[in-house]
Design a protein around this motif. Structure first.
Motif, PDB file in Angstrom:
ATOM      1  N   CYS A  77       0.936  -1.131  -0.022  1.00 39.29           N
ATOM      2  CA  CYS A  77       0.119   0.109   0.006  1.00 39.29           C
ATOM      3  C   CYS A  77       0.767   1.114   0.030  1.00 39.29           C
ATOM      4  O   CYS A  77       1.999   1.209   0.784  1.00 39.29           O
ATOM      5  CB  CYS A  77      -0.905   0.169   1.204  1.00 39.29           C
ATOM      6  SG  CYS A  77      -2.229   1.436   1.209  1.00 39.29           S
ATOM      7  N   HIS A  78       0.507   2.257  -0.823  1.00 37.97           N
ATOM      8  CA  HIS A  78       1.296   3.462  -1.092  1.00 37.97           C
ATOM      9  C   HIS A  78       0.763   4.338  -2.087  1.00 37.97           C
ATOM     10  O   HIS A  78      -0.239   3.923  -2.766  1.00 37.97           O
ATOM     11  CB  HIS A  78       2.806   3.357  -1.322  1.00 37.97           C
ATOM     12  CG  HIS A  78       2.926   2.610  -2.692  1.00 37.97           C
ATOM     13  ND1 HIS A  78       2.768   3.322  -3.814  1.00 37.97           N
ATOM     14  CD2 HIS A  78       3.275   1.226  -3.081  1.00 37.97           C
ATOM     15  CE1 HIS A  78       2.760   2.323  -5.031  1.00 37.97           C
ATOM     16  NE2 HIS A  78       3.188   1.150  -4.431  1.00 37.97           N
ATOM     17  N   SER A  79       0.862   5.459  -1.796  1.00 45.86           N
ATOM     18  CA  SER A  79       0.179   6.725  -2.599  1.00 45.86           C
ATOM     19  C   SER A  79       1.045   7.616  -3.335  1.00 45.86           C
ATOM     20  O   SER A  79       0.592   8.441  -4.029  1.00 45.86           O
ATOM     21  CB  SER A  79      -0.757   7.235  -1.960  1.00 45.86           C
ATOM     22  OG  SER A  79      -0.278   7.750  -0.851  1.00 45.86           O
ATOM     23  N   ASN A 105     -11.323  -4.901  -8.012  1.00 46.84           N
ATOM     24  CA  ASN A 105     -12.393  -3.742  -8.347  1.00 46.84           C
ATOM     25  C   ASN A 105     -13.845  -4.326  -8.172  1.00 46.84           C
ATOM     26  O   ASN A 105     -14.292  -5.297  -8.581  1.00 46.84           O
ATOM     27  CB  ASN A 105     -12.048  -3.489  -9.910  1.00 46.84           C
ATOM     28  CG  ASN A 105     -13.048  -2.358 -10.196  1.00 46.84           C
ATOM     29  OD1 ASN A 105     -14.143  -2.515 -10.574  1.00 46.84           O
ATOM     30  ND2 ASN A 105     -12.467  -1.152 -10.320  1.00 46.84           N
ATOM     31  N   SER A 136      -4.192   6.124 -15.243  1.00 48.39           N
ATOM     32  CA  SER A 136      -4.010   5.994 -13.754  1.00 48.39           C
ATOM     33  C   SER A 136      -3.362   4.600 -13.255  1.00 48.39           C
ATOM     34  O   SER A 136      -3.472   3.567 -13.954  1.00 48.39           O
ATOM     35  CB  SER A 136      -5.213   6.045 -12.956  1.00 48.39           C
ATOM     36  OG  SER A 136      -5.733   7.234 -13.355  1.00 48.39           O
ATOM     37  N   SER A 139      -3.421   0.989  -8.778  1.00 51.95           N
ATOM     38  CA  SER A 139      -3.778   1.042  -7.020  1.00 51.95           C
ATOM     39  C   SER A 139      -4.535   2.298  -6.844  1.00 51.95           C
ATOM     40  O   SER A 139      -5.176   2.541  -5.651  1.00 51.95           O
ATOM     41  CB  SER A 139      -2.305   1.121  -6.276  1.00 51.95           C
ATOM     42  OG  SER A 139      -1.683   2.053  -6.898  1.00 51.95           O
ATOM     43  N   SER A 140      -4.753   3.261  -7.847  1.00 51.62           N
ATOM     44  CA  SER A 140      -5.228   4.472  -7.425  1.00 51.62           C
ATOM     45  C   SER A 140      -6.882   4.111  -7.171  1.00 51.62           C
ATOM     46  O   SER A 140      -7.552   4.983  -6.665  1.00 51.62           O
ATOM     47  CB  SER A 140      -5.090   5.333  -8.607  1.00 51.62           C
ATOM     48  OG  SER A 140      -5.687   4.891  -9.856  1.00 51.62           O
ATOM     49  N   THR A 142      -7.872   1.791  -5.301  1.00 49.39           N
ATOM     50  CA  THR A 142      -7.921   0.837  -4.207  1.00 49.39           C
ATOM     51  C   THR A 142      -7.551   1.598  -2.913  1.00 49.39           C
ATOM     52  O   THR A 142      -7.078   1.078  -2.126  1.00 49.39           O
ATOM     53  CB  THR A 142      -7.471  -0.468  -4.269  1.00 49.39           C
ATOM     54  OG1 THR A 142      -6.391  -0.228  -4.523  1.00 49.39           O
ATOM     55  CG2 THR A 142      -8.322  -1.347  -5.302  1.00 49.39           C
ATOM     56  N   GLY A 143      -7.530   2.882  -3.119  1.00 53.33           N
ATOM     57  CA  GLY A 143      -6.663   3.586  -1.988  1.00 53.33           C
ATOM     58  C   GLY A 143      -5.167   3.414  -1.937  1.00 53.33           C
ATOM     59  O   GLY A 143      -4.561   3.451  -0.572  1.00 53.33           O
ATOM     60  N   GLY A 144      -4.468   2.754  -2.868  1.00 53.58           N
ATOM     61  CA  GLY A 144      -3.177   2.490  -2.608  1.00 53.58           C
ATOM     62  C   GLY A 144      -2.928   1.026  -2.556  1.00 53.58           C
ATOM     63  O   GLY A 144      -1.849   0.485  -2.692  1.00 53.58           O
ATOM     64  N   HIS A 146      -2.818  -2.837  -3.357  1.00 53.01           N
ATOM     65  CA  HIS A 146      -2.444  -3.710  -4.461  1.00 53.01           C
ATOM     66  C   HIS A 146      -1.686  -4.832  -4.078  1.00 53.01           C
ATOM     67  O   HIS A 146      -0.954  -5.007  -2.957  1.00 53.01           O
ATOM     68  CB  HIS A 146      -1.910  -2.912  -5.587  1.00 53.01           C
ATOM     69  CG  HIS A 146      -0.685  -2.357  -5.193  1.00 53.01           C
ATOM     70  ND1 HIS A 146      -0.570  -1.210  -4.452  1.00 53.01           N
ATOM     71  CD2 HIS A 146       0.611  -2.794  -5.334  1.00 53.01           C
ATOM     72  CE1 HIS A 146       0.749  -0.881  -4.314  1.00 53.01           C
ATOM     73  NE2 HIS A 146       1.694  -1.833  -4.836  1.00 53.01           N
ATOM     74  N   TYR A 172       1.623  -3.914   3.182  1.00 51.26           N
ATOM     75  CA  TYR A 172       0.288  -3.679   3.771  1.00 51.26           C
ATOM     76  C   TYR A 172      -0.040  -4.768   4.951  1.00 51.26           C
ATOM     77  O   TYR A 172       0.076  -5.771   4.675  1.00 51.26           O
ATOM     78  CB  TYR A 172      -0.887  -3.924   2.702  1.00 51.26           C
ATOM     79  CG  TYR A 172      -2.147  -3.705   2.991  1.00 51.26           C
ATOM     80  CD1 TYR A 172      -2.623  -2.561   3.363  1.00 51.26           C
ATOM     81  CD2 TYR A 172      -2.914  -4.677   3.280  1.00 51.26           C
ATOM     82  CE1 TYR A 172      -4.095  -2.124   3.996  1.00 51.26           C
ATOM     83  CE2 TYR A 172      -4.251  -4.608   3.867  1.00 51.26           C
ATOM     84  CZ  TYR A 172      -4.752  -3.644   3.876  1.00 51.26           C
ATOM     85  OH  TYR A 172      -5.900  -3.125   4.174  1.00 51.26           O
TER      86      TYR A 172
END
Length: 177
Positions: A77-79, A105, A136, A139-140, A142-144, A146, A172
């Motif tokens: 998880c990251h953004s 998704n 995009s 991961s965008s 799913t809030g980062g 993946h 994560y």
């Protein structure tokens, strides 16, 4: 140079990939075969549909390596682009390959994309493409969060990769776990 007929061209693509020591770009194949890049992309799609094991990497196409080693999934998880760089470097620096990325998704279910990032060079090429692309990141959606399929020599290497991902702050982990 007179363009080859489709069957001969596809055989030539497989031969060139088999003889290559690394990935070969669609543009380079097109130049060698006297056709457009789009024709090569279409040929590769048809070869894959017929069962050819061809990977697409940030640097081009290559034949899939024979099964072996250890394969496992890891959740990240990251953004930010910096966190994505840390994630990819953590894997490749420990001898792993980031085979793909996938997300869950609500509308489409599982969405997966091949990455085949095996080195810092591949990681940097992917990051550069991601930065330049209007699309995009998966991961965008799913809030980062993946998943990646990781290929590496053995389970010990995978455990080192997990430790490196945790140290990079991108592994994560469930809340309360």
């Amino acid at each position: 140079m007179k363009p080859m007929k489709a069957d001969g061209r596809r055989r030539a693509i497989l031969e060139k990939l088999a003889a290559a020591t690394g990935p070969v770009s669609a543009s380079r194949l097109a130049e060698q075969l006297g056709v457009t890049r789009q024709i090569v992309v279409g040929d590769v799609a048809l070869l894959r549909a017929a069962g050819a094991k061809i990977d697409a990497t940030p640097r081009g196409y290559r034949l899939q390596e024979a099964a072996g080693g250890y394969t496992a999934l890891v959740a990240c998880c990251h953004s930010t682009a910096d966190a994505m760089r840390r994630e990819l470097y953590a894997v490749v620096d420990q001898g792993g390959v980031v085979a793909d990325v996938w997300v869950e998704n609500a509308l489409y279910g599982e969405i997966r994309a091949n990455l085949n990032v095996a080195s810092r060079y591949d990681a940097d090429a992917f990051l550069k493409q991601a930065e330049a692309s209007p699309a995009s990141l998966l991961s965008s959606m799913t809030g980062g969060v993946h998943l990646h399929t990781i290929r590496c020599p053995d389970e010990a290497a995978f455990r080192r990769i997990e430790d490196a991902l945790q140290a990079a702050g991108v592994l994560y982990e469930k809340e309360g776990g």
